[in-house]
Design a protein around this motif. Structure first.
Motif, short mmCIF file in Angstrom:
data_model
loop_
_atom_site.label_atom_id
_atom_site.label_comp_id
_atom_site.label_asym_id
_atom_site.label_seq_id
_atom_site.Cartn_x
_atom_site.Cartn_y
_atom_site.Cartn_z
N LEU A 165 -43.34 18.66 -74.99
CA LEU A 165 -42.35 19.73 -75.14
C LEU A 165 -41.73 20.10 -73.80
O LEU A 165 -40.50 20.30 -73.72
CB LEU A 165 -43.04 20.95 -75.77
CG LEU A 165 -42.14 22.14 -76.11
CD1 LEU A 165 -41.12 21.75 -77.17
CD2 LEU A 165 -42.97 23.32 -76.61
N VAL A 166 -42.52 20.16 -72.76
CA VAL A 166 -42.00 20.51 -71.43
C VAL A 166 -41.04 19.44 -70.93
O VAL A 166 -39.94 19.73 -70.43
CB VAL A 166 -43.16 20.72 -70.44
CG1 VAL A 166 -42.64 20.81 -69.01
CG2 VAL A 166 -43.94 21.97 -70.80
N ILE A 167 -41.43 18.17 -71.05
CA ILE A 167 -40.57 17.09 -70.57
C ILE A 167 -39.28 17.03 -71.38
O ILE A 167 -38.18 16.81 -70.82
CB ILE A 167 -41.32 15.75 -70.62
CG1 ILE A 167 -42.56 15.81 -69.72
CG2 ILE A 167 -40.41 14.61 -70.19
CD1 ILE A 167 -43.43 14.57 -69.80
N ALA A 168 -39.37 17.23 -72.69
CA ALA A 168 -38.16 17.22 -73.53
C ALA A 168 -37.22 18.34 -73.14
O ALA A 168 -35.99 18.17 -73.16
CB ALA A 168 -38.55 17.32 -75.00
N ALA A 169 -37.77 19.51 -72.80
CA ALA A 169 -36.94 20.65 -72.40
C ALA A 169 -36.20 20.40 -71.10
O ALA A 169 -35.22 21.09 -70.80
CB ALA A 169 -37.81 21.90 -72.26
N LEU A 170 -36.64 19.40 -70.33
CA LEU A 170 -36.00 19.10 -69.06
C LEU A 170 -35.13 17.84 -69.12
O LEU A 170 -34.48 17.50 -68.12
CB LEU A 170 -37.06 18.91 -67.97
CG LEU A 170 -37.91 20.14 -67.66
CD1 LEU A 170 -39.07 19.77 -66.73
CD2 LEU A 170 -37.07 21.25 -67.02
N GLN A 171 -35.10 17.14 -70.27
CA GLN A 171 -34.36 15.89 -70.34
C GLN A 171 -33.26 15.87 -71.40
O GLN A 171 -32.54 14.88 -71.50
CB GLN A 171 -35.33 14.72 -70.59
CG GLN A 171 -36.21 14.41 -69.39
CD GLN A 171 -36.80 13.02 -69.47
OE1 GLN A 171 -37.28 12.59 -70.51
NE2 GLN A 171 -36.77 12.29 -68.37
N TRP A 172 -33.11 16.93 -72.19
CA TRP A 172 -32.09 16.91 -73.23
C TRP A 172 -30.69 16.91 -72.65
O TRP A 172 -29.73 16.45 -73.30
CB TRP A 172 -32.25 18.15 -74.13
CG TRP A 172 -32.10 19.47 -73.40
CD1 TRP A 172 -33.09 20.21 -72.87
CD2 TRP A 172 -30.88 20.16 -73.13
NE1 TRP A 172 -32.57 21.33 -72.27
CE2 TRP A 172 -31.22 21.33 -72.42
CE3 TRP A 172 -29.54 19.91 -73.41
CZ2 TRP A 172 -30.26 22.25 -71.99
CZ3 TRP A 172 -28.58 20.82 -72.99
CH2 TRP A 172 -28.94 21.98 -72.28
N ALA A 173 -30.52 17.39 -71.42
CA ALA A 173 -29.17 17.51 -70.84
C ALA A 173 -28.51 16.16 -70.64
O ALA A 173 -27.28 16.04 -70.69
CB ALA A 173 -29.24 18.28 -69.52
N TYR A 174 -29.30 15.11 -70.40
CA TYR A 174 -28.72 13.78 -70.23
C TYR A 174 -28.02 13.33 -71.52
O TYR A 174 -26.91 12.80 -71.49
CB TYR A 174 -29.81 12.77 -69.86
CG TYR A 174 -30.47 13.04 -68.53
CD1 TYR A 174 -29.88 12.60 -67.35
CD2 TYR A 174 -31.67 13.73 -68.45
CE1 TYR A 174 -30.48 12.85 -66.11
CE2 TYR A 174 -32.28 13.98 -67.22
CZ TYR A 174 -31.68 13.53 -66.07
OH TYR A 174 -32.27 13.79 -64.85
N VAL A 175 -28.69 13.56 -72.65
CA VAL A 175 -28.09 13.17 -73.93
C VAL A 175 -26.87 14.03 -74.24
O VAL A 175 -25.85 13.53 -74.74
CB VAL A 175 -29.14 13.29 -75.06
CG1 VAL A 175 -28.55 12.88 -76.40
CG2 VAL A 175 -30.36 12.43 -74.73
N SER A 176 -26.94 15.32 -73.94
CA SER A 176 -25.82 16.22 -74.25
C SER A 176 -24.56 15.82 -73.49
O SER A 176 -23.45 15.92 -74.03
CB SER A 176 -26.20 17.67 -73.92
OG SER A 176 -26.32 17.86 -72.53
N ARG A 177 -24.70 15.37 -72.26
CA ARG A 177 -23.56 14.93 -71.47
C ARG A 177 -22.86 13.74 -72.12
O ARG A 177 -21.62 13.68 -72.20
CB ARG A 177 -23.99 14.57 -70.05
CG ARG A 177 -23.97 15.72 -69.07
CD ARG A 177 -22.56 16.14 -68.82
NE ARG A 177 -22.45 17.23 -67.86
CZ ARG A 177 -21.31 17.80 -67.53
NH1 ARG A 177 -20.19 17.41 -68.11
NH2 ARG A 177 -21.27 18.77 -66.66
N VAL A 178 -23.64 12.78 -72.57
CA VAL A 178 -23.07 11.59 -73.21
C VAL A 178 -22.40 11.94 -74.53
O VAL A 178 -21.26 11.52 -74.80
CB VAL A 178 -24.17 10.54 -73.44
CG1 VAL A 178 -23.63 9.34 -74.21
CG2 VAL A 178 -24.75 10.07 -72.10
#
Length: 302
Positions: A165-178
């Motif tokens: 959950l912690v790692i996902a909360a810090l990595q979703w922004a990469y997908v949102s940009r695309v």
């Protein structure tokens, strides 16, 4: 009187060749199957998953079992050897692979889902909404991933789902940009304008038209996110801030064997080899999916 018989040649009928139009799914599959490295990597990754989840259930030793053989090198009885306490390293590697894959897939699912929704709404509404949402995404992107994840997971007992959950909360922004970039282009298409003219609500347009047509880039980036999640989880567990004993993961196994490389190298190299193999196969699968979904990329990396 001679009778002239005229023979009329029968017209030759040529077989009519029918051309069947292939669907987008069939075209993507054909392009993916041409990428040999991606196909081989997919087979290897499926084999690793089956070995971890099925092999771990039928193997003669459990990952927590202590055997009389301590610190023995790889043999027929213990293919990956044992540690100083007698744990079967093969069983521990299977358990660690299972846990690392579970964490990586959960991270990809959560980050991919939230990032897709965030990017789709941001790209569709544009203007002030887009500016605010993208500034938040930019803020997340500027955070040092390992440092923030280490701080957030330090206070926990090493629960694997909380680490994910912690790692996902810090990595979703990469997908949102695309996704935002793709949606900004798709929202100007004729079918979107037609739906808007017919009075379709915004949510209908986003979920019915924009996100389905952006599935190609979404799938590619989520696949690559799995490989990144494996490496981040490995780094956290190596630092002692990820999965905690009595459970285990590949990163934790590498961390525990760090001091035994010279005396019992099998404890370090076998889980390390699984980490490298998983990361490489997923990256090659991501390359194959990118070439398959993007018809302009004809140069397939072999």
């Amino acid at each position: 009187m001679s009778e002239h018989l005229s023979t009329v040649a029968a017209p030759t009928t040529r077989p009519v060749s029918t051309v069947r139009q292939r669907s987008q799914r069939e075209l993507v599959l054909r392009r993916f199957l041409r990428h040999k490295a991606a196909v081989i990597s997919l087979v290897l990754f499926v084999a690793i998953v089956l070995l971890a989840f099925v092999g771990g259930a039928v193997w003669r030793y459990g990952y927590a079992d202590i055997t009389p053989a301590a610190s023995v090198p790889p043999s027929a009885q213990h293919p990956f050897g044992t540690d100083n306490l007698g744990h079967d390293t093969f069983a521990q590697v299977l358990r660690g692979t299972q846990r690392s894959i579970e964490i990586a897939l959960l991270i990809a699912l959560l980050a991919g889902l939230f990032g897709t929704l965030w990017g789709a709404f941001s790209g569709y509404y544009r203007g002030v909404t887009d500016s605010i949402m993208m500034r938040i995404a930019d803020l997340v992107l500027t955070l040092p991933l390992l440092a923030v994840a280490a701080v957030l997971t330090r206070a926990t007992s090493g629960s694997w789902w909380f680490v994910a959950l912690v790692i996902a909360a810090l990595q979703w922004a990469y997908v949102s940009r695309v996704v935002r970039g793709v949606v900004l282009s798709l929202r100007e298409k004729e079918y979107v304008e037609a739906s808007r003219a017919l009075g379709a609500p915004d949510r209908w347009i986003i979920f019915r038209h924009l996100i389905p047509n952006a599935l190609g880039p979404i799938i590619v980036n989520v696949t690559i996110l799995v490989a990144a999640a494996i490496l981040v989880e490995t780094a956290l567990s190596f630092l002692g801030l990820g999965v905690q004993p009595p459970d285990t993961s590949l990163g934790l196994l590498v961390s525990e064997a760090d001091t035994a490389v010279s005396t019992r190298p099998w404890l370090f190299y076998f889980p390390g080899a699984f980490i490298v193999l998983i990361a490489l196969t997923i990256n090659f699968i991501g390359d194959g999916l990118r070439d398959a979904f993007d018809p302009t990329q004809r140069k397939v990396r072999q």
